[in-house]
Design a protein around this motif. Structure first.
Motif, short mmCIF file in Angstrom:
data_model
loop_
_atom_site.label_atom_id
_atom_site.label_comp_id
_atom_site.label_asym_id
_atom_site.label_seq_id
_atom_site.Cartn_x
_atom_site.Cartn_y
_atom_site.Cartn_z
N GLU A 357 40.36 -8.80 -42.08
CA GLU A 357 41.54 -9.49 -41.57
C GLU A 357 41.81 -10.78 -42.33
N THR A 384 39.11 -1.33 -39.29
CA THR A 384 40.30 -2.05 -38.87
C THR A 384 40.74 -3.01 -39.97
N ARG A 386 43.82 -5.78 -40.68
CA ARG A 386 44.97 -6.45 -40.08
C ARG A 386 45.24 -7.79 -40.78
N SER A 423 42.72 1.97 -38.99
CA SER A 423 44.00 1.38 -38.58
C SER A 423 44.41 0.26 -39.53
N TYR A 424 45.73 0.18 -39.74
CA TYR A 424 46.33 -0.85 -40.58
C TYR A 424 47.42 -1.54 -39.76
N THR A 425 47.27 -2.82 -39.50
CA THR A 425 48.20 -3.57 -38.66
C THR A 425 48.60 -4.86 -39.36
N SER A 426 49.90 -5.15 -39.34
CA SER A 426 50.45 -6.37 -39.95
C SER A 426 50.09 -6.43 -41.43
N THR A 450 46.26 5.00 -38.37
CA THR A 450 47.36 4.37 -37.65
C THR A 450 47.94 3.24 -38.48
N ARG A 452 50.86 0.11 -38.12
CA ARG A 452 51.70 -0.65 -37.19
C ARG A 452 52.12 -1.96 -37.87
N ASP A 453 53.41 -2.26 -37.81
CA ASP A 453 53.94 -3.52 -38.35
C ASP A 453 53.62 -3.65 -39.82
#
Length: 512
Positions: A357, A384, A386, A423-426, A450, A452-453
């Motif tokens: 992150e 994860t 992000r 997951s990949y977010t922002s 996944t 998202r954003d």
């Protein structure tokens, strides 16, 4: 004996925070090894009733929040990372010159380092000791650390690795690799090395460890070496390790290699190597490690910035030590020839529970990558990503399942790794040629991915810049550029918009 100063003599570079070491040192003059902390009686006796009321209100607010967090939705933010021990101040400190060290860049200081380590090893039952390396250029051959030791590099201190391989110790191949990595048989050890250690700190006021890797890189390219090059710093089978507030540069091979270690903190490092013509100079390679934090670092090297590993093919499967519970955050990384953050390709012992992150990856061939192949076995799961920023990267997100490089012919071609729950977010950025390239296969499908954003500016608006093959997963809400048809689409509220009917289709285009 020379004690390090209580505060850094100059501000750390870039966006570095106040050093961990300085925060441990006392601010009063009454006792050299004790920080003054006011008692509750002193606190309340010197402040008025209003301050007391504010303190009680704050206490009950935090208590209530914690209760609600445990019972409700905020509990999801509680990561399963264990508590971490803080290294202790040493009761004894030495200067390298006490043992005959000469910092002229010419005199070989190996014996001085070895004598200092022996002296500290005799203090293991008294809390260990600290070795201060003062300003100067301290040429040395490889040497070992000991438990309960702090190696402290003052500002202006440079430990220089001698670039003649005859001074470098040969060691057996890593048991989870079964091969020297570049050559069969023995491998060169690291410049600074340790095995079966506990409670070791390498820190300073941004002093430097320089491997003088140019000679090694040239000999490697000319095929003049008979053994695998050694890392700059390698700690094996150890626990409770802190490496912080120093610069590592010009490693002959991988720069920082914790191997089968537990409870490791790596922070506030600058890791440098030429971005071209410095082969395999990975920045940090956690290998079969557990419970690790890597944070607040700047890395610009000639291979992967960070590469999480856990063994190679049948040797890694047999050794069976996964890399897990690793938190990577607040990094700036550049890798012109490889990737900013990688998992694999040697991941046969398994990799799980990894969080990446707040990472900025710039001027790199790839940003974040997972790489594996048939024969690896193992798994990559619960990963994860992000708050990532990509700037001028050829490919942003990569999952590759045909990285066919093997130690020997003894691997099982039907040992297929498992890739799932990623997951990949922002995810944001600009100047990216291919934002996503996920290449699963019929034998190694990529499951439950996944997005998202996501909003990544691309350098070329051709079709198929979000490339997929044998991928199952979902897109939540707004993602730009348009995702591949392999993924299910959901709106911002989690309502299904379109179910994919082509998870096994492929639009991978390596010419683009």
């Amino acid at each position: 004996m020379v004690e390090p100063p209580s505060t850094p003599s100059s501000s750390p570079p870039c966006c570095w925070r106040r050093s961990w070491w300085a925060s441990l040192y006392p601010t009063n003059n009454h006792h050299p090894h004790r920080r003054w902390i006011p008692s509750a009686t002193t606190f309340f006796s010197t402040n008025n009733t209003v301050l007391t009321a504010l303190f009680l209100a704050f206490f009950f607010t935090v208590f209530y929040w914690q209760k609600e967090a445990t019972a409700g939705g905020l509990a999801i933010f509680r990561r399963p990372f264990p508590s971490r021990q803080v290294p202790k101040l040493r009761h004894a400190a030495f200067n390298l010159t006490d043992f005959g060290g000469v910092g002229d860049g010419i005199t070989l200081n190996t014996a001085a380092f070895e004598r200092a380590v022996v002296a500290i090893s005799k203090l293991r039952n008294k809390g260990g000791g600290q070795l201060n390396v003062p300003p100067g250029n301290w040429l040395t051959a490889p040497f070992n650390l000991t438990s309960h030791m702090t190696l402290f590099l003052a500002e202006g201190a440079v430990i220089l690795g001698i670039d003649d391989e005859k001074y470098w110790t040969l060691m057996p191949p890593l048991p989870s690799y079964g091969y020297g990595r570049e050559h069969p048989g023995p491998r060169y050890g690291s410049l600074i090395h340790g095995q079966h250690l506990k409670d070791v700190v390498i820190t300073g006021h941004n002093g430097t460890i320089d491997g003088q890797g140019q000679t090694w890189w040239t000999k490697y390219r000319q095929k003049l070496l008979n053994h695998t090059r050694g890392p700059l710093v390698q700690i094996m089978w150890s626990r409770d390790i802190v490496i912080s507030n120093i610069t590592l540069r010009n490693s002959p091979f991988w720069t920082l290699h914790p191997y089968d270690c537990k409870n490791v903190t790596i922070k506030n490092l600058t890791i440098l190597a030429p971005v071209f013509q410095a082969p395999n100079t990975d920045g940090i390679d956690p290998d079969s490690c557990e419970d690790m934090v890597i944070e607040d670092c700047y890395i610009s090297v000639g291979d992967d910035g960070v590469a999480i590993k856990s063994g190679w093919d049948q040797y890694g499967i047999t050794y069976g030590r996964p890399s897990r519970n690793i938190l990577i955050r607040n990094l700036v990384v550049r890798s012109n020839v490889s990737a900013g953050i990688s998992i694999g390709s040697e991941m046969s012992g398994g990799v799980s529970n990894i969080t990446v992150e707040n990472v900025h990856i710039w001027n790199s061939r790839r940003a974040v990558r997972i790489k594996t192949a048939p024969g690896r076995g193992g798994y990559v799961r619960d990963i994860t990503y992000r708050n990532l920023t990509f700037e001028n990267c050829r490919v942003g997100i990569v999952i590759k399942t045909d990285y066919n490089e093997h130690p020997d012919g003894g691997f099982d071609p039907n040992a297929f790794p498992i890739l799932k729950d990623i997951s990949y977010t922002s995810i944001h950025g600009e100047g990216v040629r291919v934002p996503v390239r996920i290449q699963g296969s019929s034998e190694i499908p990529v499951m439950n991915v996944t997005f998202r954003d996501m909003s990544v500016g691309v350098t070329n608006r051709k079709k198929h810049i979000f490339q997929c093959a044998y991928v199952q997963g979902s897109v939540m809400g707004t993602v730009y550029p348009a995702p591949c048809e392999n993924l299910d689409l959901y709106d911002e509220l989690g309502n299904l918009v379109r179910r994919s009917t082509s998870q096994n289709s492929s639009d991978i285009d390596y010419d683009f």
